[in-house]
Motif scaffolding. Structure first.
Motif, PDB file in Angstrom:
ATOM      1  N   ASP A 127     -27.867 -19.547 -33.133  1.00 25.43           N
ATOM      2  CA  ASP A 127     -28.209 -18.497 -34.086  1.00 25.43           C
ATOM      3  C   ASP A 127     -27.057 -18.250 -35.062  1.00 25.43           C
ATOM      4  O   ASP A 127     -27.289 -17.940 -36.233  1.00 25.43           O
ATOM      5  CB  ASP A 127     -28.565 -17.202 -33.351  1.00 25.43           C
ATOM      6  N   GLU A 128     -25.816 -18.415 -34.601  1.00 17.40           N
ATOM      7  CA  GLU A 128     -24.659 -18.240 -35.476  1.00 17.40           C
ATOM      8  C   GLU A 128     -24.638 -19.299 -36.577  1.00 17.40           C
ATOM      9  O   GLU A 128     -24.297 -19.004 -37.730  1.00 17.40           O
ATOM     10  CB  GLU A 128     -23.356 -18.287 -34.666  1.00 17.40           C
ATOM     11  N   GLU A 129     -24.995 -20.539 -36.237  1.00 17.30           N
ATOM     12  CA  GLU A 129     -25.034 -21.604 -37.237  1.00 17.30           C
ATOM     13  C   GLU A 129     -26.136 -21.350 -38.261  1.00 17.30           C
ATOM     14  O   GLU A 129     -25.933 -21.567 -39.465  1.00 17.30           O
ATOM     15  CB  GLU A 129     -25.259 -22.960 -36.572  1.00 17.30           C
ATOM     16  N   VAL A 130     -27.281 -20.884 -37.795  1.00 17.43           N
ATOM     17  CA  VAL A 130     -28.386 -20.585 -38.701  1.00 17.43           C
ATOM     18  C   VAL A 130     -27.996 -19.428 -39.622  1.00 17.43           C
ATOM     19  O   VAL A 130     -28.238 -19.476 -40.837  1.00 17.43           O
ATOM     20  CB  VAL A 130     -29.682 -20.265 -37.918  1.00 17.43           C
ATOM     21  N   ARG A 131     -27.361 -18.407 -39.076  1.00 17.03           N
ATOM     22  CA  ARG A 131     -26.944 -17.272 -39.896  1.00 17.03           C
ATOM     23  C   ARG A 131     -25.892 -17.694 -40.925  1.00 17.03           C
ATOM     24  O   ARG A 131     -25.930 -17.258 -42.077  1.00 17.03           O
ATOM     25  CB  ARG A 131     -26.391 -16.136 -39.039  1.00 17.03           C
ATOM     26  N   ALA A 132     -24.967 -18.559 -40.519  1.00 20.62           N
ATOM     27  CA  ALA A 132     -23.938 -19.029 -41.456  1.00 20.62           C
ATOM     28  C   ALA A 132     -24.573 -19.791 -42.620  1.00 20.62           C
ATOM     29  O   ALA A 132     -24.156 -19.631 -43.770  1.00 20.62           O
ATOM     30  CB  ALA A 132     -22.921 -19.905 -40.729  1.00 20.62           C
ATOM     31  N   ALA A 133     -25.578 -20.603 -42.331  1.00 20.87           N
ATOM     32  CA  ALA A 133     -26.276 -21.329 -43.396  1.00 20.87           C
ATOM     33  C   ALA A 133     -27.010 -20.358 -44.315  1.00 20.87           C
ATOM     34  O   ALA A 133     -26.984 -20.511 -45.542  1.00 20.87           O
ATOM     35  CB  ALA A 133     -27.245 -22.340 -42.795  1.00 20.87           C
ATOM     36  N   ALA A 134     -27.643 -19.344 -43.737  1.00 18.27           N
ATOM     37  CA  ALA A 134     -28.344 -18.335 -44.536  1.00 18.27           C
ATOM     38  C   ALA A 134     -27.363 -17.571 -45.423  1.00 18.27           C
ATOM     39  O   ALA A 134     -27.639 -17.312 -46.598  1.00 18.27           O
ATOM     40  CB  ALA A 134     -29.104 -17.369 -43.628  1.00 18.27           C
TER      41      ALA A 134
END
Length: 93
Positions: free
Chosen positions: A17-24
Motif C-alpha cells: 500500500d505504501e508503494e501504491v500511495r507513493a505512486a499516487a
C-alpha cells in the motif's frame, strides 16, 4: 511522463500500500505542479492522492496475467544497467 513512478503490477511480493500511495503522490504532484501544496490546497491535494491510490490499488488487484511474477531485485539490476549505459557510469549496488 513520471519516471519516478514504477510499474507495480505482477511482482513477487505484490506491491505494498505504501508503494501504491507513493505512486499516487507522484502522479498528483505532477498533475498539480505542487511538490507540497499550500494550506488552501492541501485538502484537495490529499483527497486526490487517496482517491488515485485507491483506484490504482483496485486496478492492480483486478488485473490478470498468465506471466510469472517478476522479481524486484532482477528488475532493479536491469534498471541499474540501463542507467549505466545511459549515463556512462558504473551502476551503484
Amino acid at each position: 511522463m513520471c519516471r519516478s513512478i514504477k510499474t507495480l503490477y505482477n511482482f513477487a511480493p505484490p506491491a505494498t500500500d505504501e508503494e501504491v500511495r507513493a505512486a499516487a503522490l507522484q502522479f498528483v504532484r505532477k498533475l498539480s505542479g505542487f511538490n507540497s501544496p499550500s494550506k488552501a490546497n492541501a485538502a484537495a491535494f490529499d483527497l486526490a492522492v487517496e482517491e488515485i491510490g485507491a483506484s490504482a490499488r483496485r486496478l492492480i488487484d483486478s488485473l490478470v496475467t498468465t506471466a510469472d511474477p517478476r522479481d524486484r531485485e532482477e528488475e532493479a539490476a536491469k534498471a541499474r544497467e540501463r542507467a549505466a549505459l545511459r549515463y556512462g557510469h558504473s551502476p551503484v549496488a
